[in-house]
Motif scaffolding. Structure first.
Motif, mmCIF file in Angstrom:
data_model
loop_
_atom_site.group_PDB
_atom_site.id
_atom_site.type_symbol
_atom_site.label_atom_id
_atom_site.label_comp_id
_atom_site.label_asym_id
_atom_site.label_seq_id
_atom_site.Cartn_x
_atom_site.Cartn_y
_atom_site.Cartn_z
ATOM 1 N N LYS A 36 0.799 -1.222 0.000
ATOM 2 C CA LYS A 36 0.000 0.000 0.000
ATOM 3 C C LYS A 36 0.836 1.278 0.000
ATOM 4 C CE LYS A 36 -3.683 2.222 2.652
ATOM 5 N NZ LYS A 36 -4.254 2.839 1.474
ATOM 6 N N TYR A 37 1.997 1.245 0.664
ATOM 7 C CA TYR A 37 2.777 2.461 0.865
ATOM 8 C C TYR A 37 4.159 2.368 0.201
ATOM 9 C CZ TYR A 37 -0.695 3.537 4.458
ATOM 10 O OH TYR A 37 -1.853 3.783 5.127
ATOM 11 N N LYS A 38 4.793 3.538 0.056
ATOM 12 C CA LYS A 38 6.160 3.587 -0.474
ATOM 13 C C LYS A 38 7.139 3.203 0.624
ATOM 14 C CE LYS A 38 5.099 7.180 -3.814
ATOM 15 N NZ LYS A 38 5.240 8.576 -4.183
ATOM 16 N N ILE A 39 8.244 2.580 0.223
ATOM 17 C CA ILE A 39 9.244 2.085 1.179
ATOM 18 C C ILE A 39 9.767 3.193 2.106
ATOM 19 C CG2 ILE A 39 11.480 0.911 1.443
ATOM 20 C CD1 ILE A 39 9.200 -0.863 0.357
ATOM 21 N N PRO A 40 10.134 4.397 1.585
ATOM 22 C CA PRO A 40 10.624 5.439 2.509
ATOM 23 C C PRO A 40 9.596 5.822 3.582
ATOM 24 C CG PRO A 40 11.130 6.039 0.245
ATOM 25 C CD PRO A 40 10.239 4.838 0.184
ATOM 26 N N LYS A 67 -3.976 14.399 0.453
ATOM 27 C CA LYS A 67 -3.065 14.062 1.554
ATOM 28 C C LYS A 67 -1.864 14.993 1.588
ATOM 29 C CE LYS A 67 -3.413 9.332 3.065
ATOM 30 N NZ LYS A 67 -2.907 8.004 2.937
ATOM 31 N N HIS A 68 -1.469 15.345 2.794
ATOM 32 C CA HIS A 68 -0.218 16.060 3.009
ATOM 33 C C HIS A 68 0.912 15.040 2.901
ATOM 34 C CE1 HIS A 68 2.882 18.127 5.442
ATOM 35 N NE2 HIS A 68 2.342 19.200 4.950
ATOM 36 N N HIS A 69 2.134 15.514 2.658
ATOM 37 C CA HIS A 69 3.282 14.604 2.486
ATOM 38 C C HIS A 69 3.455 13.653 3.671
ATOM 39 C CE1 HIS A 69 7.194 13.119 1.307
ATOM 40 N NE2 HIS A 69 7.678 13.504 2.471
ATOM 41 N N PHE A 70 3.165 14.119 4.886
ATOM 42 C CA PHE A 70 3.382 13.290 6.067
ATOM 43 C C PHE A 70 2.198 12.368 6.367
ATOM 44 C CE2 PHE A 70 6.346 16.817 6.831
ATOM 45 C CZ PHE A 70 7.509 16.085 6.978
ATOM 46 N N GLY A 71 1.138 12.451 5.577
ATOM 47 C CA GLY A 71 -0.035 11.602 5.798
ATOM 48 C C GLY A 71 0.295 10.123 5.889
ATOM 49 N N PRO A 72 0.979 9.555 4.887
ATOM 50 C CA PRO A 72 1.310 8.126 4.949
ATOM 51 C C PRO A 72 2.233 7.775 6.120
ATOM 52 C CG PRO A 72 1.627 8.960 2.720
ATOM 53 C CD PRO A 72 1.371 10.145 3.616
ATOM 54 N N VAL A 73 3.196 8.645 6.403
ATOM 55 C CA VAL A 73 4.133 8.375 7.501
ATOM 56 C C VAL A 73 3.387 8.328 8.829
ATOM 57 C CG1 VAL A 73 6.135 9.261 8.778
ATOM 58 C CG2 VAL A 73 6.119 9.343 6.279
ATOM 59 N N LEU A 74 2.476 9.296 9.035
ATOM 60 C CA LEU A 74 1.703 9.317 10.281
ATOM 61 C C LEU A 74 0.768 8.118 10.379
ATOM 62 C CD1 LEU A 74 0.885 13.115 10.705
ATOM 63 C CD2 LEU A 74 2.519 11.738 12.007
ATOM 64 N N ALA A 75 0.174 7.728 9.248
ATOM 65 C CA ALA A 75 -0.713 6.559 9.238
ATOM 66 C C ALA A 75 0.061 5.295 9.595
ATOM 67 C CB ALA A 75 -1.383 6.414 7.872
ATOM 68 N N ILE A 76 1.243 5.137 9.026
ATOM 69 C CA ILE A 76 2.088 3.969 9.299
ATOM 70 C C ILE A 76 2.561 4.000 10.760
ATOM 71 C CG2 ILE A 76 4.304 2.869 8.758
ATOM 72 C CD1 ILE A 76 3.802 4.020 5.833
ATOM 73 N N PHE A 77 3.010 5.185 11.204
ATOM 74 C CA PHE A 77 3.446 5.346 12.593
ATOM 75 C C PHE A 77 2.342 4.919 13.548
ATOM 76 C CE2 PHE A 77 3.398 7.797 16.498
ATOM 77 C CZ PHE A 77 4.686 7.637 16.992
ATOM 78 N N ALA A 78 1.125 5.432 13.311
ATOM 79 C CA ALA A 78 0.000 5.158 14.208
ATOM 80 C C ALA A 78 -0.350 3.671 14.235
ATOM 81 C CB ALA A 78 -1.221 5.978 13.803
ATOM 82 N N SER A 79 -0.432 3.048 13.060
ATOM 83 C CA SER A 79 -0.815 1.634 13.027
ATOM 84 C C SER A 79 0.264 0.755 13.652
ATOM 85 C CB SER A 79 -1.120 1.179 11.596
ATOM 86 O OG SER A 79 0.029 1.244 10.801
ATOM 87 N N PHE A 80 1.525 1.058 13.388
ATOM 88 C CA PHE A 80 2.621 0.278 13.961
ATOM 89 C C PHE A 80 2.698 0.495 15.472
ATOM 90 C CE2 PHE A 80 6.977 -0.911 14.949
ATOM 91 C CZ PHE A 80 7.154 -2.040 14.187
ATOM 92 N N PHE A 81 2.549 1.752 15.899
ATOM 93 C CA PHE A 81 2.617 2.090 17.320
ATOM 94 C C PHE A 81 1.514 1.382 18.097
ATOM 95 C CE2 PHE A 81 1.561 4.649 21.020
ATOM 96 C CZ PHE A 81 2.796 4.916 21.571
ATOM 97 N N VAL A 82 0.280 1.487 17.607
ATOM 98 C CA VAL A 82 -0.858 0.875 18.296
ATOM 99 C C VAL A 82 -0.754 -0.650 18.243
ATOM 100 C CG1 VAL A 82 -3.372 0.591 18.224
ATOM 101 C CG2 VAL A 82 -2.379 2.849 17.971
ATOM 102 N N GLY A 83 -0.263 -1.187 17.102
ATOM 103 C CA GLY A 83 -0.118 -2.633 16.973
ATOM 104 C C GLY A 83 0.922 -3.209 17.918
#
Length: 198
Positions: free
Chosen positions: A30-34, A96-112
């Motif tokens: 779903k997301y880019k590697i960086p 989406k803002h540039h940080f949208g995917p990073v924040l989404a990934i951060f949140a899902s990984f953090f909560v998981g």
């Protein structure tokens, strides 16, 4: 150095086959590697700072029922987003803002990962090895962080390989299944905790 290696190996082994490692397989579709690397590494650092800084007392301040419910809802949202049509994704990308995917990934990984066996291992290791020593605390933090990153990097590589071998639709369905499974497991765990507390 012995503390660092002990912690690194323990966390690496604890994370192998864990849900956040499998989560990275789904994220690769779903997301880019960086974005994935930035989001997961930030979450890993924050989680391990919490584990080492607060130590065994952390569990006294967190209601695991709420954490599991939030995690379940987040995974269901990711499952839904994995099946979005290309048109919907294009509209979303424009908004989406540039940080949208990073924040989404951060949140899902953090909560998981929050309250997961790997973080609980980190808390236990911090309680055992820090002994009020700032240097030992640093070694525990470094070992926890690198162990988690190395194990999850394997999940990311598996996701990238699957992405190159599978058609996009098949990978989206696989991502949906992984996210939905973790949603069900987290909600189920929350329900179990609610009834066991009552």
């Amino acid at each position: 150095m012995l503390i660092f290696m002990t912690v690194l190996i323990t966390i690496f082994v604890a994370e192998m086959g864990d849900k956040t490692q499998l989560l990275l397989v789904a994220m690769a579709g779903k997301y880019k590697i960086p974005h994935i690397l930035t989001g997961t590494w930030l979450a890993t650092v924050v989680l391990n700072l919490m584990a080492v800084g607060v130590g065994a007392a952390l569990s006294n301040y967190l209601d695991m029922r709420i954490i599991k419910l939030v995690a379940g809802a987040a995974f269901f949202w990711f499952a839904y987003s994995a099946l979005k049509s290309d048109d919907e994704e294009e509209e979303e990308k424009e908004m989406k803002h540039h940080f949208g995917p990073v924040l989404a990934i951060f949140a899902s990984f953090f909560v998981g990962e929050l309250g997961d066996k790997t973080q609980l291992s980190g808390i236990t290791l911090a309680a055992n090895y820090t002994n009020h020593s700032l240097m030992n605390a640093f070694y525990v933090f470094l070992g926890c962080t690198l162990g988690l990153i190395l194990a999850d990097f394997i999940g990311l590589i598996a996701g990238v390989i699957l992405k190159s071998k599978l058609p996009t639709k098949a990978l989206n369905i696989l991502s949906f299944c992984i996210f939905a499974l973790f949603g069900v497991l987290n909600i189920g765990e929350a329900i179990r905790l609610i009834f066991s507390a009552g």
